[in-house]
Design a protein around this motif. Sequence first.
Motif, mmCIF file in Angstrom:
data_model
loop_
_atom_site.group_PDB
_atom_site.id
_atom_site.type_symbol
_atom_site.label_atom_id
_atom_site.label_comp_id
_atom_site.label_asym_id
_atom_site.label_seq_id
_atom_site.Cartn_x
_atom_site.Cartn_y
_atom_site.Cartn_z
ATOM 1 N N LYS A 1 -0.842 2.119 0.626
ATOM 2 C CA LYS A 1 0.453 1.719 0.807
ATOM 3 C C LYS A 1 1.336 2.427 -0.175
ATOM 4 C CE LYS A 1 -0.488 -3.050 2.555
ATOM 5 N NZ LYS A 1 -0.239 -4.220 2.297
ATOM 6 N N HIS A 2 0.898 2.843 -1.352
ATOM 7 C CA HIS A 2 1.675 3.600 -2.469
ATOM 8 C C HIS A 2 1.551 4.788 -2.582
ATOM 9 C CE1 HIS A 2 3.245 -0.786 -2.852
ATOM 10 N NE2 HIS A 2 1.936 -0.895 -3.038
ATOM 11 N N ALA B 1 3.033 6.332 4.223
ATOM 12 C CA ALA B 1 3.756 6.036 5.252
ATOM 13 C C ALA B 1 4.546 7.455 6.051
ATOM 14 C CB ALA B 1 4.869 4.969 5.150
ATOM 15 N N ALA B 2 5.047 8.154 5.237
ATOM 16 C CA ALA B 2 5.608 9.450 5.483
ATOM 17 C C ALA B 2 4.554 10.448 6.021
ATOM 18 C CB ALA B 2 6.428 10.093 4.545
ATOM 19 N N ALA B 3 3.305 10.535 5.279
ATOM 20 C CA ALA B 3 2.338 11.205 5.774
ATOM 21 C C ALA B 3 1.820 10.906 7.066
ATOM 22 C CB ALA B 3 1.352 11.429 4.712
ATOM 23 N N ARG B 4 1.673 9.429 7.279
ATOM 24 C CA ARG B 4 1.286 9.236 8.833
ATOM 25 C C ARG B 4 2.124 9.196 9.902
ATOM 26 N NH1 ARG B 4 -1.136 5.209 5.428
ATOM 27 N NH2 ARG B 4 0.688 3.769 5.492
ATOM 28 N N HIS B 5 3.331 9.331 9.536
ATOM 29 C CA HIS B 5 4.486 9.497 10.467
ATOM 30 C C HIS B 5 4.388 10.933 10.808
ATOM 31 C CE1 HIS B 5 8.458 9.239 12.357
ATOM 32 N NE2 HIS B 5 8.918 10.043 11.718
ATOM 33 N N ALA B 6 4.600 11.849 9.924
ATOM 34 C CA ALA B 6 4.652 13.078 10.021
ATOM 35 C C ALA B 6 3.233 13.721 10.703
ATOM 36 C CB ALA B 6 4.579 13.738 8.652
#
Length: 100
Positions: free
Chosen positions: A93-94, A64-69
Motif C-alpha cells: 500500500k505504501h 498504486a501508481a506503479a500498478r496503474h502505469a
Amino acid sequence: MAIDAGDLETLKALEATVPETDTLWPLTSIPQVLAYLATWARAEGIAEDEVIELTARAADLGPAAARHAGAILGRLGYAKVADRLREIAGRRKHDLRPLA
C-alpha cells in the motif's frame, strides 16, 4: 542484471548534475514518461524492465501508481515493463517491494 541500491544511488547522484530542460514537457503522465523510457531502452538494446524499475524507484513511485502505469503499459505492448511494475508493487500500500 538486477537493480540494487548502488544503481539507485548512482541515478540519484546523476540527477543533480543534469540541467533542467523542458524538452519532455509534452509527457504529462507517469505512464507516458515510462512508455517513452521503455521505448528508448528497447531502441538502445537495454533491458526496458530494469530501466523502468530504476526510474520508478528513483521517482519514489508508489505502489498504486506503479500498478496503474503497469496496467496501461501492458495494454500498449510493454509486457515486460508491466510485469516488473506489478512485481515491485505487489499488494503493498505504501512503498514498493524492497530491493533484494
